[in-house]
Design an enzyme around this catalytic site. Sequence first.
Site, mmCIF file in Angstrom:
data_model
loop_
_atom_site.group_PDB
_atom_site.id
_atom_site.type_symbol
_atom_site.label_atom_id
_atom_site.label_comp_id
_atom_site.label_asym_id
_atom_site.label_seq_id
_atom_site.Cartn_x
_atom_site.Cartn_y
_atom_site.Cartn_z
ATOM 1 C CD GLN A 40 17.418 16.838 37.055
ATOM 2 O OE1 GLN A 40 18.503 16.590 37.557
ATOM 3 N NE2 GLN A 40 16.899 16.113 36.084
ATOM 4 C CE1 TYR A 81 33.949 35.950 63.380
ATOM 5 C CE2 TYR A 81 32.142 34.910 64.573
ATOM 6 C CZ TYR A 81 32.722 35.301 63.380
ATOM 7 O OH TYR A 81 32.089 35.052 62.181
ATOM 8 C CD GLU A 86 29.435 24.598 37.118
ATOM 9 O OE1 GLU A 86 29.116 24.401 38.289
ATOM 10 O OE2 GLU A 86 30.388 24.030 36.571
ATOM 11 C CB SER A 93 23.270 36.963 65.282
ATOM 12 O OG SER A 93 24.171 37.723 64.507
ATOM 13 C CG MET A 94 21.457 35.794 59.326
ATOM 14 S SD MET A 94 20.215 34.741 58.559
ATOM 15 C CE MET A 94 18.969 34.801 59.844
ATOM 16 C CG HIS A 95 28.044 37.182 59.487
ATOM 17 N ND1 HIS A 95 28.124 38.092 60.511
ATOM 18 C CD2 HIS A 95 28.880 36.174 59.840
ATOM 19 C CE1 HIS A 95 28.962 37.661 61.429
ATOM 20 N NE2 HIS A 95 29.432 36.490 61.041
ATOM 21 C CD GLN A 122 23.116 24.881 46.624
ATOM 22 O OE1 GLN A 122 22.444 23.902 46.884
ATOM 23 N NE2 GLN A 122 23.196 25.365 45.410
ATOM 24 C CG HIS A 166 33.614 30.845 61.664
ATOM 25 N ND1 HIS A 166 32.379 30.279 61.455
ATOM 26 C CD2 HIS A 166 33.377 32.104 62.108
ATOM 27 C CE1 HIS A 166 31.436 31.148 61.770
ATOM 28 N NE2 HIS A 166 32.012 32.259 62.168
ATOM 29 C CB CYS A 194 17.023 31.887 51.473
ATOM 30 S SG CYS A 194 16.389 30.275 51.980
ATOM 31 C CD GLU A 204 29.403 30.596 66.430
ATOM 32 O OE1 GLU A 204 28.319 30.192 66.009
ATOM 33 O OE2 GLU A 204 29.535 31.006 67.602
ATOM 34 N NE ARG A 253 26.456 31.987 68.133
ATOM 35 C CZ ARG A 253 25.466 31.164 67.783
ATOM 36 N NH1 ARG A 253 24.265 31.319 68.325
ATOM 37 N NH2 ARG A 253 25.659 30.207 66.899
#
Length: 684
Positions: free
Chosen positions: A427, A182, A667, A40-42, A355, A268, A369, A180, A230
């Site tokens: 880079q 929650y 940036e 699972s991921m938000h 990121q 978190h 991603c 986590e 979980r």
Amino acid sequence: MAFAADSSLSVKPLMPSYPRLFQPLQVGPLTLRNRIVMGSMHTRLETVADASARAAAFYAERARGGAALIITGGYSPDAAGRLEADAGALDHPDKLAGHRAVTDAVHAAGSLICLQILHAGRYARHDGLVGASDIPAPINRRKPHALSTAEVEQTIERYAECAALARAAGYDGVEIMGSEGYLISQFTALRTNNRSDRYGGSLENRLRFPLEVVRATRARVGPDCLILFRISALDLVEGGANAEETLQLARALEAAGVDLLDTGIGWHEARVPTIAYMVPRAAWRDATARIKSAVAIPVMATNRINTPELAEELLRQGVADLVSLARPFLADAAFALKAEQGRAGEINTCIACNQACLDFLFRDKVASCLVNPRACQESLYPAGKAQRAKRIAVVGAGAAGLSCAITAFERGHAVTLYEAQDDIGGQLNLAKEVPGKEFAETLRYFRARLAQSSVLLKLGHRASADQLAGGGYDAVVLACGVAARLPDIPGIGHPKVLRYDEVLAGAKVPGERVAIIGAGGIGFDVAEYLSEPAGGGTIAAFLASWGVDPRGMGAGGLAAPMQEKSPRSIVMLQRKSTPPGKTLGASTGWAIRMELARRGIAVLSGVSYQRIDDAGLHILREGKSELLAVDHVVICAGQDPVRALHAELAARGIAAALIGGAERAEEIDARRAMEDGMKLAYSF
């Protein structure tokens, strides 16, 4: 022809086998075709207008990519438990249609799918938040309402109702989020539970809430529904559970009817990084192994597992029965399929940069991603060929140019990729030298993709305006990158002065006393590179320096952190008076700053640079002149775009597209560069 005759790139084929990873496994009522789960991921896809269609495209592509089981992002069982005001909640039958679109798409692609039920508790970013107690979270300005005993019982019923709705929507099961930090974690830990009813006080009482949630859910959905839980294998917060308390919960969950335990790591609000690039791969394996030793049901490992070799190793060593890969499936939807087919070298590896996934979520954006900008945008940038094939020249094989060239090839265009250096990467070849950063994996992926493509790669070839003008190209793309900027400081040409690119490339080695001019992202990268202690980078060193007890015996699994020793005396400086490192990622910046502080690296703000001479760096700070008697001054003061070729082409009437640092050096980062390249390729 895969490469031009003058290309020196070579790719060593990788064809390992993973017998345990691709062995079926019976989990509760279901048989998984392999041991790879998309965790699972938000994503925040539920917040967009075409949420169902985009989610269906996103998950179906991962199902086609070989994941045996997919676990959705978290959906709350009621309004109070939503992560934010417009986050997803499955709390009414009128929401089933959108979910059926997702489950139908995943099933048609050959995988199973479970809905994660997540009640945010005191982490919720809306004014109706609730908690086990009224103790606010340090990462949330809002104070929660403490659930009454009757409200706790109602919440338990809502978990069960949410699970029943999930089954009605076609999900094969549910995962109950109990990690986590929650709501469920908030009941189990003394840190967040000061209740005096039957849900507070003793450990037995504090574990009552998650166990009643599981029992109520099992009673509602019956034996044919897969129930995952979980569990927080390590809380990593003061007042959190220790290892024995965690094992007691694990055994009780098994008895209550859970089919599989998924191991979560850290709340978190923990001040220990758990999934960022500075965390060694599989750093949490011991915590998972402890839980596996305590129960008979399958246990799943998670966090910083990003290669099939590592996943196979964890299974072979008995650490876990399955592996959960969340962000690795963001990076490459076909992770499992490529591994199964002996194509591991083609996997676009998650580099744990955070990121475009976590950092985007903190900015209320839909996740994506860095190494795969199509992630969560599959329906906006569908796979397939362009309407008309074109001849395209791409100048520069850094992040932007590689992304553009490969995407354009995949869309059916004939691409020539020019690179002035003898190797690809630009880079990225500097970024991969920063401790923990895994851009070498990204370069390995691009080498493999180029080797399989018909892209004509010209290494060591500086493209000229005449050549591009006479090449018969339908489009010219300039990804010429950036050049290090040297600030206007008296003595900037002194031998003590080194550029960041010289240092990271290993061409120049600073002495024991170093000043770094610039406290942006590159300045912090250089500071990490120059300050890494001897013996760093191992799991043992990481756990010791961040204060994690490898046995998990202390409350929250914490121990006294070990002080790190930098091999150099380093001071960072910036002209701005704003807090240093302000531009660092929200999910990683705090950890980088803490790491450097442990190593004794000072950061000075509001500095004026007077001159550099044999004595060192002369500065003005708070109205006083100071001398920093350093051996070297490393310049990390930004970059300028390389655009000379663009002007030459314009003079010939040729409109060339600028991407990456060549378009805007300010940036600049690999995330924006790769997204620029991908989007431009889709415009052809």
